[in-house]
Design a protein around this motif. Sequence first.
Motif, short mmCIF file in Angstrom:
data_model
loop_
_atom_site.label_atom_id
_atom_site.label_comp_id
_atom_site.label_asym_id
_atom_site.label_seq_id
_atom_site.Cartn_x
_atom_site.Cartn_y
_atom_site.Cartn_z
N ASP A 117 2.20 5.45 -6.88
CA ASP A 117 2.46 6.21 -5.65
C ASP A 117 3.91 6.61 -5.48
OD1 ASP A 117 3.61 3.79 -4.91
OD2 ASP A 117 1.87 3.17 -3.74
N CYS A 118 4.80 6.08 -6.38
CA CYS A 118 6.21 6.44 -6.33
C CYS A 118 6.86 6.03 -7.65
CB CYS A 118 6.91 5.77 -5.14
SG CYS A 118 6.95 3.96 -5.25
N GLU A 119 8.12 6.29 -7.80
CA GLU A 119 8.81 6.02 -9.07
C GLU A 119 8.91 4.54 -9.40
OE1 GLU A 119 12.57 7.93 -8.95
OE2 GLU A 119 11.74 9.97 -9.11
N THR A 120 8.81 3.68 -8.38
CA THR A 120 8.95 2.24 -8.63
C THR A 120 7.60 1.51 -8.67
OG1 THR A 120 9.27 1.86 -6.25
CG2 THR A 120 11.25 2.15 -7.61
N SER A 121 6.51 2.25 -8.73
CA SER A 121 5.19 1.62 -8.76
C SER A 121 4.98 0.85 -10.05
CB SER A 121 4.10 2.69 -8.64
OG SER A 121 4.16 3.35 -7.42
N ARG A 122 4.11 -0.15 -9.98
CA ARG A 122 3.75 -0.93 -11.16
C ARG A 122 2.34 -0.57 -11.64
NH1 ARG A 122 4.13 -7.01 -9.93
NH2 ARG A 122 3.63 -7.10 -12.15
N TYR A 123 1.49 -0.12 -10.73
CA TYR A 123 0.10 0.14 -11.06
C TYR A 123 -0.32 1.53 -10.58
CZ TYR A 123 0.11 -4.93 -11.56
OH TYR A 123 0.41 -6.22 -11.94
N PRO A 124 -1.32 2.14 -11.25
CA PRO A 124 -1.84 3.43 -10.78
C PRO A 124 -2.41 3.31 -9.37
CG PRO A 124 -2.59 2.95 -13.01
CD PRO A 124 -1.97 1.69 -12.50
N ASN A 125 -2.38 4.43 -8.65
CA ASN A 125 -2.90 4.44 -7.28
C ASN A 125 -3.81 5.66 -7.13
OD1 ASN A 125 -3.33 4.59 -4.51
ND2 ASN A 125 -1.25 3.96 -3.98
N TRP A 126 -5.12 5.41 -7.13
CA TRP A 126 -6.09 6.49 -7.01
C TRP A 126 -6.41 6.71 -5.53
CZ3 TRP A 126 -11.93 6.43 -6.87
CH2 TRP A 126 -12.45 7.73 -6.98
N VAL A 127 -6.06 7.86 -5.02
CA VAL A 127 -6.27 8.18 -3.61
C VAL A 127 -7.70 8.68 -3.42
CG1 VAL A 127 -5.57 9.68 -1.72
CG2 VAL A 127 -3.84 8.73 -3.27
N THR A 128 -8.41 8.07 -2.46
CA THR A 128 -9.82 8.42 -2.25
C THR A 128 -10.09 9.05 -0.88
OG1 THR A 128 -10.30 6.19 -1.43
CG2 THR A 128 -10.60 6.60 -3.79
#
Length: 321
Positions: A117-128
């Motif tokens: 969700d941003c440059e510092t994310s660790r995991y993918p974020n699937w928006v539903t």
Amino acid sequence: MKIGVVANVLQDKPFAEALKIFKEMGIEQIEPGCGGFAGKAHVDPEYLLANPAALEEFRQTLQDSGMTISALSCHGNPVHPDAAKAEEYHEDMCNTLRLAQKLDIDTITCFSGCPGDCETSRYPNWVTCAWPDDNLEILKYQWNEVLIPYWKNFVKVARDYGVTKIAFELHPGFCVYNVDTLKHLREAVGPEIGVNFDPSHLLWQGMDPVAVIREFKGMIYHVHAKDVRIDKYNTAINGVLDTRHYSDEAHRSWIFRTVGYGNGASYWKDIFSELRKIGYDGTISIEHEDSLMNRMEGLQHAVNMVKNCAFFGQTSGMWWA
């Protein structure tokens, strides 16, 4: 049309043995994994590219089997927010392109990937969903800052290697999962972006595969035959966004089934007929992920259903008119 198979269903078998089994079942083409989630059990592009003798042996084994390759599969997440993972997936993708050139193949199958969700994310974020408004900001970042730039650059590289068809499997969990998201990326990147049409991932989301085929006329570059069975009682309680493990068949809202065990012949005949209407006459690549039956039995059932429902000769046109 030709009957193909996602070859990692026999990833524990030596390549020549797997080809022999496929051939005896009536399968004509393979879609081998070249990295990512599909692995490299039969085809390791990096190794083959670095060893001309091994590449020639691979070619000869394939030729001796009487089978051909429909597409090279590299289903990973090259826009993963973990830079090391993204680079690994990206390298697999690039090596797949290089191998495609050596084998004179113009099509690869893959996922769009999903950033964080941003440059510092660790995991993918699937928006539903569209609300809270944070979700819309996440989508802007994912598409404008990561997804579109990545695929624009990748398509430029693909052209250099003669790969003109990048066929996305529309899969929840990744940014491209339905008609609108595929068209959005294609419009932003170019006609190289197309579809690896897999009805199983559409049906449980509530889409109609035939309607989707019509929307994708001229964009379907490859097809997967994979079935799904929706449990109407579990779905009535919890809906289709099911995070239970695939092994919990009794309580999931839906499970993958082999072709014909999720939906009957009329469903598959409608799909194959619609594909012919829009001009698709390529491979029907069976993907067998049915946990209720063993691999060989399930794969043979799938082959039989595709044989009974698909088209293998050229149309005669309106010969009666």
